[in-house]
Design a protein around this motif. Structure first.
Motif, short mmCIF file in Angstrom:
data_model
loop_
_atom_site.label_atom_id
_atom_site.label_comp_id
_atom_site.label_asym_id
_atom_site.label_seq_id
_atom_site.Cartn_x
_atom_site.Cartn_y
_atom_site.Cartn_z
N ARG A 227 1.28 7.59 0.98
CA ARG A 227 0.73 6.28 1.31
C ARG A 227 -0.64 6.42 1.97
O ARG A 227 -1.53 5.64 1.72
CB ARG A 227 1.70 5.54 2.22
CG ARG A 227 1.25 4.17 2.59
CD ARG A 227 2.45 3.22 2.58
NE ARG A 227 2.06 1.90 2.98
CZ ARG A 227 1.76 0.93 2.12
NH1 ARG A 227 1.82 1.16 0.83
NH2 ARG A 227 1.43 -0.26 2.54
N GLN A 228 -0.80 7.44 2.79
CA GLN A 228 -2.08 7.68 3.47
C GLN A 228 -3.18 7.93 2.44
O GLN A 228 -4.27 7.39 2.53
CB GLN A 228 -1.95 8.87 4.43
CG GLN A 228 -3.20 9.19 5.21
CD GLN A 228 -3.54 8.13 6.25
OE1 GLN A 228 -2.67 7.37 6.68
NE2 GLN A 228 -4.78 8.08 6.66
N THR A 229 -2.91 8.74 1.45
CA THR A 229 -3.90 9.08 0.43
C THR A 229 -4.26 7.84 -0.39
O THR A 229 -5.43 7.62 -0.70
CB THR A 229 -3.37 10.19 -0.49
OG1 THR A 229 -2.99 11.30 0.31
CG2 THR A 229 -4.41 10.62 -1.48
N GLU A 230 -3.28 7.02 -0.74
CA GLU A 230 -3.55 5.80 -1.48
C GLU A 230 -4.44 4.86 -0.68
O GLU A 230 -5.38 4.28 -1.23
CB GLU A 230 -2.24 5.09 -1.84
CG GLU A 230 -1.43 5.81 -2.91
CD GLU A 230 -0.11 5.13 -3.18
OE1 GLU A 230 0.01 3.92 -2.86
OE2 GLU A 230 0.79 5.78 -3.71
N ALA A 231 -4.17 4.74 0.60
CA ALA A 231 -4.98 3.88 1.46
C ALA A 231 -6.41 4.41 1.55
O ALA A 231 -7.37 3.63 1.51
CB ALA A 231 -4.36 3.79 2.85
N GLU A 232 -6.55 5.72 1.65
CA GLU A 232 -7.88 6.32 1.70
C GLU A 232 -8.64 6.09 0.39
O GLU A 232 -9.83 5.78 0.40
CB GLU A 232 -7.78 7.82 1.98
CG GLU A 232 -7.37 8.14 3.40
CD GLU A 232 -7.14 9.64 3.60
OE1 GLU A 232 -7.32 10.42 2.64
OE2 GLU A 232 -6.76 10.01 4.72
N ASP A 233 -7.94 6.22 -0.73
CA ASP A 233 -8.56 6.00 -2.03
C ASP A 233 -9.02 4.55 -2.17
O ASP A 233 -10.12 4.28 -2.67
CB ASP A 233 -7.61 6.36 -3.16
CG ASP A 233 -7.39 7.87 -3.29
OD1 ASP A 233 -8.19 8.63 -2.71
OD2 ASP A 233 -6.41 8.26 -3.96
N GLU A 234 -8.18 3.62 -1.74
CA GLU A 234 -8.54 2.20 -1.81
C GLU A 234 -9.75 1.91 -0.93
O GLU A 234 -10.66 1.19 -1.32
CB GLU A 234 -7.36 1.33 -1.38
CG GLU A 234 -6.24 1.32 -2.39
CD GLU A 234 -5.02 0.56 -1.89
OE1 GLU A 234 -5.11 -0.08 -0.82
OE2 GLU A 234 -3.98 0.62 -2.56
N ARG A 235 -9.77 2.51 0.25
CA ARG A 235 -10.90 2.31 1.17
C ARG A 235 -12.19 2.86 0.56
O ARG A 235 -13.24 2.21 0.59
CB ARG A 235 -10.61 3.01 2.50
CG ARG A 235 -11.72 2.86 3.52
CD ARG A 235 -11.32 3.47 4.86
NE ARG A 235 -12.36 3.24 5.84
CZ ARG A 235 -13.35 4.10 6.10
NH1 ARG A 235 -13.42 5.24 5.44
NH2 ARG A 235 -14.27 3.82 7.01
N ARG B 26 -13.39 0.51 -2.11
CA ARG B 26 -14.01 -0.70 -1.52
C ARG B 26 -15.40 -0.38 -1.00
O ARG B 26 -16.34 -1.15 -1.21
CB ARG B 26 -13.15 -1.24 -0.38
CG ARG B 26 -11.97 -2.07 -0.80
CD ARG B 26 -11.38 -2.86 0.35
NE ARG B 26 -11.24 -2.11 1.59
CZ ARG B 26 -10.18 -1.38 1.92
NH1 ARG B 26 -9.14 -1.30 1.08
NH2 ARG B 26 -10.12 -0.73 3.06
#
Length: 54
Positions: free
Chosen positions: A3-11, A14
């Motif tokens: 989940r951390q990696t997905e959030a970083e990728d989304e950030r 953006r």
């Protein structure tokens, strides 16, 4: 993926999109400034240095 990696990728995605939009806006502003400077110079009356000598 965690989940951390997905959030970083989304950030990152953006931020990349925001940077692209910012660059487009800055380029458009620079083009508008150049166009207005050219128009302003065209509107100036000719000076003695600009007039042809006989």
């Amino acid at each position: 993926m965690s989940r951390q990696t997905e959030a970083e990728d989304e950030r990152r995605a953006r931020l990349a999109a925001a940077l692209r939009e910012n660059l487009k806006r800055r380029k458009a502003q620079a083009r508008a400034r150049r166009a207005s400077e050219t128009t302003a110079e065209d509107m100036l009356p000719p000076t003695q240095a600009d007039s042809p000598r006989s």
